[in-house]
Scaffold this active site. Structure first.
Site, PDB file in Angstrom:
ATOM      1  N   HIS A  69      55.525  30.417  45.650  1.00 41.61           N
ATOM      2  CA  HIS A  69      56.480  29.565  46.381  1.00 41.61           C
ATOM      3  C   HIS A  69      55.864  29.103  47.704  1.00 41.61           C
ATOM      4  O   HIS A  69      56.577  28.760  48.644  1.00 41.61           O
ATOM      5  CB  HIS A  69      57.798  30.294  46.746  1.00 41.61           C
ATOM      6  CG  HIS A  69      58.712  30.595  45.602  1.00 41.61           C
ATOM      7  ND1 HIS A  69      59.521  31.702  45.586  1.00 41.61           N
ATOM      8  CD2 HIS A  69      58.958  29.951  44.444  1.00 41.61           C
ATOM      9  CE1 HIS A  69      60.232  31.723  44.469  1.00 41.61           C
ATOM     10  NE2 HIS A  69      59.893  30.660  43.747  1.00 41.61           N
ATOM     11  N   ASN A  86      54.596  18.606  37.368  1.00 42.84           N
ATOM     12  CA  ASN A  86      54.687  20.061  37.258  1.00 42.84           C
ATOM     13  C   ASN A  86      54.708  20.366  35.764  1.00 42.84           C
ATOM     14  O   ASN A  86      55.735  20.249  35.107  1.00 42.84           O
ATOM     15  CB  ASN A  86      55.967  20.530  37.952  1.00 42.84           C
ATOM     16  CG  ASN A  86      56.133  22.039  37.899  1.00 42.84           C
ATOM     17  OD1 ASN A  86      55.331  22.740  37.280  1.00 42.84           O
ATOM     18  ND2 ASN A  86      57.169  22.537  38.538  1.00 42.84           N
ATOM     19  N   GLU A 123      60.088  20.975  46.899  1.00 39.27           N
ATOM     20  CA  GLU A 123      58.671  21.229  46.608  1.00 39.27           C
ATOM     21  C   GLU A 123      57.958  19.967  46.129  1.00 39.27           C
ATOM     22  O   GLU A 123      56.794  19.760  46.448  1.00 39.27           O
ATOM     23  CB  GLU A 123      58.559  22.359  45.570  1.00 39.27           C
ATOM     24  CG  GLU A 123      58.826  23.710  46.208  1.00 39.27           C
ATOM     25  CD  GLU A 123      59.136  24.823  45.226  1.00 39.27           C
ATOM     26  OE1 GLU A 123      60.237  24.811  44.639  1.00 39.27           O
ATOM     27  OE2 GLU A 123      58.283  25.700  45.044  1.00 39.27           O
ATOM     28  N   ARG A 152      51.290  20.325  40.655  1.00 40.65           N
ATOM     29  CA  ARG A 152      51.565  21.700  41.048  1.00 40.65           C
ATOM     30  C   ARG A 152      50.697  22.625  40.203  1.00 40.65           C
ATOM     31  O   ARG A 152      50.713  22.555  38.985  1.00 40.65           O
ATOM     32  CB  ARG A 152      53.032  22.036  40.807  1.00 40.65           C
ATOM     33  CG  ARG A 152      53.345  23.479  41.062  1.00 40.65           C
ATOM     34  CD  ARG A 152      54.828  23.751  40.975  1.00 40.65           C
ATOM     35  NE  ARG A 152      55.078  25.135  41.313  1.00 40.65           N
ATOM     36  CZ  ARG A 152      55.669  26.001  40.496  1.00 40.65           C
ATOM     37  NH1 ARG A 152      56.074  25.628  39.301  1.00 40.65           N
ATOM     38  NH2 ARG A 152      55.856  27.240  40.871  1.00 40.65           N
ATOM     39  N   ARG A 181      64.738  38.412  37.366  1.00 41.46           N
ATOM     40  CA  ARG A 181      63.584  39.307  37.584  1.00 41.46           C
ATOM     41  C   ARG A 181      63.988  40.490  38.454  1.00 41.46           C
ATOM     42  O   ARG A 181      64.771  40.331  39.388  1.00 41.46           O
ATOM     43  CB  ARG A 181      62.444  38.548  38.268  1.00 41.46           C
ATOM     44  CG  ARG A 181      61.684  37.628  37.321  1.00 41.46           C
ATOM     45  CD  ARG A 181      60.643  36.817  38.070  1.00 41.46           C
ATOM     46  NE  ARG A 181      60.943  35.393  37.994  1.00 41.46           N
ATOM     47  CZ  ARG A 181      60.433  34.467  38.789  1.00 41.46           C
ATOM     48  NH1 ARG A 181      59.579  34.800  39.741  1.00 41.46           N
ATOM     49  NH2 ARG A 181      60.759  33.201  38.639  1.00 41.46           N
TER      50      ARG A 181
END
Ligand code: ADP
Length: 401
Positions: free
Chosen positions: A181, A8, A385, A92, A242
């Site tokens: 996601h 990633n 993930e 990813r 956020r």
């Protein structure tokens, strides 16, 4: 033992794991690590293996140097990628646009296609490409697979995917709901039917991925039909830092009346808002301590967070018609019993009832936390993930061998 290298790659960091794709979601990865502050004088490489942690402080000029140094460090411990049976590398990739829904075997044309999607993810896709190119050079003899964060949402129904803005402008600028996601929503939702003893082709569910970033999705018979993130991961639920959905007019107001630049507003909404913007902290453990100490702002932040979550849950209940399962996952969803209880409080009339005793049990693998009377089952299913990417990469690699 066949392993998958999962990469990633961010703009100034590379996270990586060497994973047994048959492991369970709560297993520690065989090897994990992090290269930080790439391109700055104070770089750092951290590697974890067999309960030990190794840290090297040194300048890491580029992603290539970072990965080379990391592999040398792993070699010295006897667990370098060339010393192990690595069957694939899984990368990813944040944005697959409308091009990629499934994991893709990486070739030069695929890299070029990911490059064309840079305008949709100007911070993420270039860094993802760096990681791919460096890893392909260092490990040229294994298949490299790209797994897209948007993939699971590529085929959302148009009514959920389109924004009601001028169609020509939207099309020209590729503006639509992409969702993020996706690897987690797919990984978690695919486990639910077996856990509640239903046919996957007749299961309607809501997945709540509540981590530092947060998103939710409505999944019908294995296909996503709606999700809360949009063109960017700023949309939807209130998150750690956020804002989630806000009146878009706020942006014009801050620009025209507040004298803020577009970059300042971008930074405000992405990094200084959400639970942190309202309370000063973004970690839910700290937030809970503040609530326990009767901090008014923490309590308000928590309530704004829960209110927004319930708005989405309600709208997805309507979209799905019948809901077989609601599942909590990621850092907050897996660990914070208060968030779970409050998100679904007072919904018995809709057939949703959490069992407080089951909800209080510590995080320990996939589990049902609703009462036996609850017609909609409520679950906690840990996400992973990296493991999901490893499984997808291993599957694709086995098909081409
Ligand atoms: P990311 O979105 O960065 O992948 P995670 O899914 O790991 O994040 O979630 C991280 C967040 O989970 C932390 O910021 C914290 O708010 C929350 N969290 C982690 N552990 C707990 C816990 N035991 N109780 C409550 N919240 C927790």
């Amino acid at each position: 033992m066949p392993y998958v290298l999962v990469i990633n790659s961010g703009s100034s960091s590379i996270k990586f794991q060497i994973v047994d794709p048959t492991a369970s979601a709560s297993d520690e990865p065989f090897v994990s690590g992090l290269v930080e502050q790439i391109g700055e004088p104070s770089g750092r490489i951290t590697v974890k293996h067999a309960g030990q942690k190794y840290v090297v402080q040194k300048e890491v000029a580029t992603h290539a140097v970072g990965l080379e140094e990391t592999f040398a460090l792993l070699d010295a411990k006897g667990v370098g990628p060339t010393q192990l049976d690595i069957v694939a590398a899984g990368h990813r990739v944040v944005h697959g646009g409308m091009v990629f829904s499934q994991p893709e075997l990486i070739s030069d044309p695929v890299v070029e296609m990911i490059r064309t999607l840079i305008p949709l993810a100007p911070l993420h896709n270039p860094a993802n490409i760096d990681g791919i190119e460096v890893a392909r050079k260092l490990l040229p003899n294994i298949p490299h697979v790209a797994v897209f964060d948007t993939g699971f949402f590529r085929d959302l129904p148009p009514a959920a995917a389109l924004y009601a803005i001028n169609a020509e402008v939207a099309e020209k600028n590729l503006v639509r709901r992409y969702g993020f996601h996706g690897t987690s929503h797919e990984f978690v939702s695919s486990q639910v039917p077996a856990l509640i003893d239903r046919d996957p082709l007749h299961t309607r569910q809501i997945v709540l991925h509540l981590g530092n970033g947060a998103s939710c999705s409505a999944v019908e018979n294995g296909h996503a039909i709606d999700t809360s993130m949009g063109l960017t991961p700023l949309a939807g639920l209130v998150m750690g830092t956020r804002s989630g959905d806000i009146d878009p007019g706020i942006i014009f107001h801050l620009y025209r009346q507040g004298g803020m630049s577009i970059d300042e507003i971008d930074n405000l909404l992405n990094r200084q808002s959400g639970v942190k913007g309202l309370s000063g902290v973004n970690d839910f453990r700290e937030l809970r301590t503040m609530i326990d100490n009767e901090d008014e702002n923490a309590w308000l932040a928590y309530n704004v967070y829960i209110n927004q979550l319930r708005r989405f849950i309600g709208s997805y209940m309507i979209a799905l018609g019948r809901v077989d399962a609601i599942t909590f996952t990621a850092g907050v969803g897996e660990n914070d019993k208060h968030v779970r209880a409050d998100a679904l409080d007072n919904m018995r009339m809709y057939g949703i009832e959490i069992d407080p005793e089951k909800n209080d049990l510590p995080n320990d693998g996939p589990r049902i936390i609703s009462t036996d009377n609850s017609t909609t089952k409520v679950l906690v299913v840990p996400t992973n993930e990296e493991l999901a990417i490893a499984q997808k990469a291993a599957r694709l690699a086995s098909q081409i061998r």
